[in-house]
Design a protein around this motif. Structure first.
Motif, PDB file in Angstrom:
ATOM      1  N   ARG A 163      23.139  26.584 -10.711  1.00 43.71           N
ATOM      2  CA  ARG A 163      22.291  25.450 -10.338  1.00 43.71           C
ATOM      3  C   ARG A 163      22.145  24.489 -11.509  1.00 43.71           C
ATOM      4  O   ARG A 163      22.136  23.275 -11.342  1.00 43.71           O
ATOM      5  CB  ARG A 163      20.918  25.947  -9.887  1.00 43.71           C
ATOM      6  CG  ARG A 163      20.900  26.541  -8.499  1.00 43.71           C
ATOM      7  CD  ARG A 163      19.492  26.623  -7.959  1.00 43.71           C
ATOM      8  NE  ARG A 163      18.641  27.449  -8.787  1.00 43.71           N
ATOM      9  CZ  ARG A 163      18.459  28.746  -8.607  1.00 43.71           C
ATOM     10  NH1 ARG A 163      19.075  29.360  -7.618  1.00 43.71           N
ATOM     11  NH2 ARG A 163      17.653  29.428  -9.393  1.00 43.71           N
ATOM     12  N   ARG A 216      23.188  20.681 -11.561  1.00 41.25           N
ATOM     13  CA  ARG A 216      22.226  19.616 -11.860  1.00 41.25           C
ATOM     14  C   ARG A 216      22.737  18.710 -12.969  1.00 41.25           C
ATOM     15  O   ARG A 216      22.546  17.486 -12.929  1.00 41.25           O
ATOM     16  CB  ARG A 216      20.885  20.235 -12.253  1.00 41.25           C
ATOM     17  CG  ARG A 216      20.185  20.927 -11.082  1.00 41.25           C
ATOM     18  CD  ARG A 216      18.884  21.551 -11.490  1.00 41.25           C
ATOM     19  NE  ARG A 216      17.899  20.542 -11.865  1.00 41.25           N
ATOM     20  CZ  ARG A 216      16.679  20.847 -12.296  1.00 41.25           C
ATOM     21  NH1 ARG A 216      16.314  22.113 -12.412  1.00 41.25           N
ATOM     22  NH2 ARG A 216      15.832  19.890 -12.608  1.00 41.25           N
ATOM     23  N   LYS A 263      25.123  16.388 -11.450  1.00 39.76           N
ATOM     24  CA  LYS A 263      24.424  15.366 -10.686  1.00 39.76           C
ATOM     25  C   LYS A 263      23.820  14.315 -11.608  1.00 39.76           C
ATOM     26  O   LYS A 263      23.864  13.113 -11.314  1.00 39.76           O
ATOM     27  CB  LYS A 263      23.324  16.006  -9.837  1.00 39.76           C
ATOM     28  CG  LYS A 263      23.835  16.747  -8.614  1.00 39.76           C
ATOM     29  CD  LYS A 263      22.673  17.279  -7.788  1.00 39.76           C
ATOM     30  CE  LYS A 263      23.171  17.965  -6.525  1.00 39.76           C
ATOM     31  NZ  LYS A 263      22.053  18.479  -5.708  1.00 39.76           N
TER      32      LYS A 263
END
Length: 212
Positions: A176, A180, A183
């Protein structure tokens, strides 16, 4: 001696009859005392509890050695060892060798095939014949394990399961985190592009006003 006794059965109705007789004896068969017992069936990748027995001085099955063992067999460890992907196919001699040299958890995940039924009991016995006579009224295979060894094995398996769950959470968290970061980088480029677009529009507007 305190043992975990496992009786493997192919016929569910026969296993039920045996287990019912065991319960009717109220924990005493000859010189054998039964602390708790469970009747389980393998349905695909799941272990189904069909019936259970506890003496009056015991806590709930969930907190017992056998209850904890069933939890391990039906959890990630059992899946990893084969319960979730199909039993190991081999000759009876190979299974016998496995049950002699391996752990109860490993042996059960190897021997229990889809539809099989097993009686698992925690007992204290000075003579195996009393319980064997009851269990052998129908076709079965009986295997005994030292209860103290199984207690240690179950505790070790519980710790392994906790470690597996922790590692999985950490891996998911790391994934994750990387996602992230990706992103954030994409958003940074997007926001930067928006400003570049604004600048170009303003320059175009200024140039148009100058020409006018």
């Amino acid at each position: 001696m305190e043992n975990i006794v496992v009786s493997y059965n192919k016929v569910e109705s026969e296993a039920y009859q045996t287990f019912t007789q065991l319960k009717q004896r109220e924990g005493v068969i000859g010189s054998t005392t039964i602390s708790n017992a469970i009747l389980i069936k393998r349905n695909g990748v799941q272990l189904q509890t069909l019936d259970d027995y506890m003496t009056s001085n015991e806590n709930a099955l969930k907190g017992s050695l056998i209850g904890t063992l069933i939890g391990i067999l039906g959890g990630p460890i059992g899946m990893l060892l084969g319960l979730g992907v199909g039993a190991i196919v081999g000759s009876i001699s190979e299974m016998d060798e496995m049950e002699t040299d391996s752990s109860l958890i490993g042996a059960m995940t190897s021997r229990l095939e889809d539809g099989d039924v097993a009686i698992i009991a925690l007992v204290q016995e000075t003579d195996e014949k009393f319980l064997d006579e009851l269990l052998n009224e129908h076709e079965t295979r009986i295997v005994r394990y030292d209860a103290a060894l199984i207690t240690e094995e179950v505790e070790h398996a519980q710790q392994l399961q906790k470690d597996m769950e922790k590692q999985t959470r950490q891996k998911l968290s790391a994934e994750r985190s990387e996602e992230r970061k990706a992103k954030v980088a994409a958003y940074k480029e997007k926001i930067k592009s928006q400003f570049e677009h604004l600048k170009k529009n303003k320059k175009h507007k200024d140039d148009s006003q100058s020409e006018a």
